[in-house]
Design an enzyme around this catalytic site. Structure first.
Site, PDB file in Angstrom:
ATOM      1  N   CYS A   1      43.825  43.091  38.487  1.00 40.03           N
ATOM      2  CA  CYS A   1      42.527  42.348  39.271  1.00 40.03           C
ATOM      3  C   CYS A   1      42.747  40.837  39.199  1.00 40.03           C
ATOM      4  O   CYS A   1      42.941  40.297  37.877  1.00 40.03           O
ATOM      5  CB  CYS A   1      41.216  42.809  38.459  1.00 40.03           C
ATOM      6  SG  CYS A   1      39.963  41.751  38.683  1.00 40.03           S
TER       7      CYS A   1
ATOM      8  N   CYS B   1      39.889  38.970  37.444  1.00 41.47           N
ATOM      9  CA  CYS B   1      40.144  39.045  36.074  1.00 41.47           C
ATOM     10  C   CYS B   1      41.127  38.046  35.224  1.00 41.47           C
ATOM     11  O   CYS B   1      40.833  37.553  34.266  1.00 41.47           O
ATOM     12  CB  CYS B   1      40.295  40.696  35.671  1.00 41.47           C
ATOM     13  SG  CYS B   1      38.931  41.693  36.399  1.00 41.47           S
TER      14      CYS B   1
END
Length: 107
Positions: free
Chosen positions: A27, A30
Site C-alpha cells: 500500500c 500506508c
C-alpha cells in the site's frame, strides 16, 4: 507499533482504548504515513495504544470490520468500534492527527 495478526487482534482490542491501522506492505498510502506513526503513537500514548494489522494476513478481520480501503484507522474501546478514519481521509499525518484529536475531544 505493535503488529497484530488474526489470533492476537481480539485480545489487543478487548480492554482500553486502542487504535488499529489496517494496512498492507504493498500500500503506497500506508508507506507514506508509516514514518509518522511512531510520533503519533507517542503523542497520543496517554489516551490510546496503537497497533497495525496487515489485511492480507488477516483478511477475515478486515472483512469482519468492513475495511474496504487502506490505510483505515479504527478506534476501539472495550472491544467495540467507536471511531473510524477510512482510507480516503487517511492520506496524511495531519488528517490522522486531526481524527485522533477529535476522538479525544469527543467531537
Amino acid at each position: 507499533m505493535q503488529k497484530l495478526n488474526q489470533e492476537s487482534f481480539a485480545d489487543f482490542i478487548t480492554e482500553g482504548k486502542k487504535v488499529v491501522e489496517f494496512s498492507a506492505d504493498w500500500c503506497v498510502d500506508c508507506k507514506r504515513v508509516a514514518p509518522d506513526m511512531p510520533e503519533l503513537a507517542q503523542k497520543f500514548a496517554d489516551h490510546m495504544t496503537f497497533a497495525e494489522i496487515d489485511v492480507d494476513e488477516a483478511r477475515e478481520v478486515a472483512e469482519e470490520y468492513g475495511v474496504k480501503g487502506i490505510p483505515t484507522f479504527i478506534v476501539f474501546e472495550g472491544g467495540k468500534e467507536v471511531g473510524r478514519l477510512p482510507s480516503r481521509f487517511a492520506k496524511t499525518k495531519e488528517q490522522i492527527e486531526a481524527f485522533l484529536q477529535d476522538y479525544i475531544d469527543g467531537k
